[in-house]
Write a protein that holds these residues in place. Structure first.
Motif, short mmCIF file in Angstrom:
data_model
loop_
_atom_site.label_atom_id
_atom_site.label_comp_id
_atom_site.label_asym_id
_atom_site.label_seq_id
_atom_site.Cartn_x
_atom_site.Cartn_y
_atom_site.Cartn_z
N UNK A 56 0.83 -1.21 0.00
CA UNK A 56 0.00 0.00 0.00
C UNK A 56 0.87 1.27 0.00
N UNK A 57 2.06 1.17 -0.53
CA UNK A 57 2.93 2.32 -0.65
C UNK A 57 3.32 2.92 0.69
N UNK A 58 3.09 4.22 0.85
CA UNK A 58 3.50 4.93 2.06
C UNK A 58 2.86 4.35 3.31
N UNK A 59 1.64 3.85 3.20
CA UNK A 59 0.96 3.27 4.36
C UNK A 59 1.71 2.03 4.83
N UNK A 60 2.05 1.15 3.92
CA UNK A 60 2.81 -0.06 4.28
C UNK A 60 4.18 0.31 4.85
N UNK A 61 4.83 1.28 4.22
CA UNK A 61 6.15 1.70 4.71
C UNK A 61 6.04 2.26 6.13
N UNK A 62 4.99 3.02 6.41
CA UNK A 62 4.80 3.58 7.75
C UNK A 62 4.59 2.48 8.79
N UNK A 63 3.84 1.46 8.44
CA UNK A 63 3.61 0.33 9.37
C UNK A 63 4.93 -0.37 9.67
N UNK A 64 5.70 -0.65 8.64
CA UNK A 64 7.01 -1.29 8.84
C UNK A 64 7.92 -0.41 9.71
N UNK A 65 7.97 0.87 9.40
CA UNK A 65 8.85 1.78 10.15
C UNK A 65 8.44 1.86 11.61
N UNK A 66 7.13 1.94 11.89
CA UNK A 66 6.68 1.98 13.29
C UNK A 66 7.14 0.72 14.02
N UNK A 67 6.87 -0.43 13.45
CA UNK A 67 7.21 -1.69 14.12
C UNK A 67 8.72 -1.89 14.22
N UNK A 68 9.48 -1.23 13.35
CA UNK A 68 10.95 -1.28 13.42
C UNK A 68 11.52 -0.25 14.39
N UNK A 69 10.66 0.54 15.03
CA UNK A 69 11.12 1.46 16.05
C UNK A 69 11.00 2.94 15.74
N UNK A 70 10.60 3.30 14.52
CA UNK A 70 10.38 4.71 14.18
C UNK A 70 8.94 5.05 14.60
N UNK A 71 8.77 5.39 15.84
CA UNK A 71 7.46 5.41 16.50
C UNK A 71 6.51 6.49 16.01
N UNK A 72 7.00 7.50 15.33
CA UNK A 72 6.11 8.54 14.81
C UNK A 72 5.82 8.34 13.32
N UNK A 73 6.17 7.20 12.77
CA UNK A 73 6.05 6.95 11.33
C UNK A 73 4.61 7.02 10.83
N UNK A 74 3.63 6.72 11.66
CA UNK A 74 2.24 6.69 11.20
C UNK A 74 1.53 8.03 11.38
N UNK A 75 2.18 8.99 12.00
CA UNK A 75 1.52 10.25 12.38
C UNK A 75 1.00 11.05 11.19
N UNK A 76 1.67 11.01 10.08
CA UNK A 76 1.27 11.84 8.93
C UNK A 76 0.45 11.08 7.89
N UNK A 77 0.20 9.80 8.11
CA UNK A 77 -0.61 9.02 7.18
C UNK A 77 -2.06 9.48 7.30
N UNK A 78 -2.72 9.82 6.19
CA UNK A 78 -4.11 10.26 6.28
C UNK A 78 -5.04 9.14 6.74
N UNK A 79 -6.04 9.53 7.52
CA UNK A 79 -7.04 8.60 8.04
C UNK A 79 -8.41 9.17 7.71
N UNK A 80 -9.33 8.30 7.31
CA UNK A 80 -10.71 8.72 7.04
C UNK A 80 -11.64 7.92 7.96
#
Length: 167
Positions: A56-80
């Motif tokens: 899912x592009x940036x969304x998938x990358x953000x999930x991986x980054x969060x779980x790898x320790x980049x804890x703010x990785x999901x903060x800018x992903x849009x949510x509806x």
């Protein structure tokens, strides 16, 4: 509307995300069952069809980054998410609670601007369809205990430990 979904293997088990055609998260959580997430999506946003995507592009990358320790990785992903004005505002406020920080339901109600609405604040958490992207796991009971969590208290504890959360 047609949406896409993908399941990502994480350190906490499978994590599935459903996104709309613009890439905004409609629902997400620690499950391998996309159908389980569809029921959480507001009827006005619920897709008529979902298609599996390998990525899912940036969304998938953000999930991986969060779980790898980049804890703010999901903060800018849009949510509806859709509901009434109070709940939608409450979900936006949840996104402002940083990783590593927890608040009580009472403090969360105050952050929303309605300190007397503790139960309504808790209900907003329980109706959150976008786990991780709207981090309801960072809200605890007044005595510091975990309270509830759609994906289980053990996972809530693991997420808080992962984030170095103070309890």
């Amino acid at each position: 509307m047609t949406a896409k979904w993908s399941t990502i293997d994480t350190i906490f088990g499978p994590f599935t995300v459903v996104v709309d055609s613009q890439g905004a998260v409609l629902a997400s959580g620690w499950t391998a069952a996309a159908d389980e997430l569809l029921a959480l999506i507001a009827e006005s946003l619920r897709p008529h069809e979902i298609r599996k995507a390998a990525d899912l592009g940036e969304v998938s990358r953000a999930v991986h980054r969060y779980h790898d320790g980049e804890l703010d990785a999901t903060a800018e992903v849009p949510v509806a998410q859709r509901s009434g004005p109070f709940r939608e505002h409450a979900w936006r406020v949840l996104r402002e609670i940083p990783a590593g920080k927890t608040v009580s339901y009472r403090d969360y109600a105050a952050l929303i601007g309605r300190p007397e609405a503790v139960r309504a604040a808790a209900t907003a958490c329980s109706h959150n369809a976008a786990g991780l992207f709207v981090p309801c796991h960072r809200v605890l009971r007044g005595d510091g205990s975990l309270g509830g969590f759609r994906w289980g208290l053990e996972l809530k504890r693991q997420l808080l430990d992962h984030e170095g959360g103070q309890r």
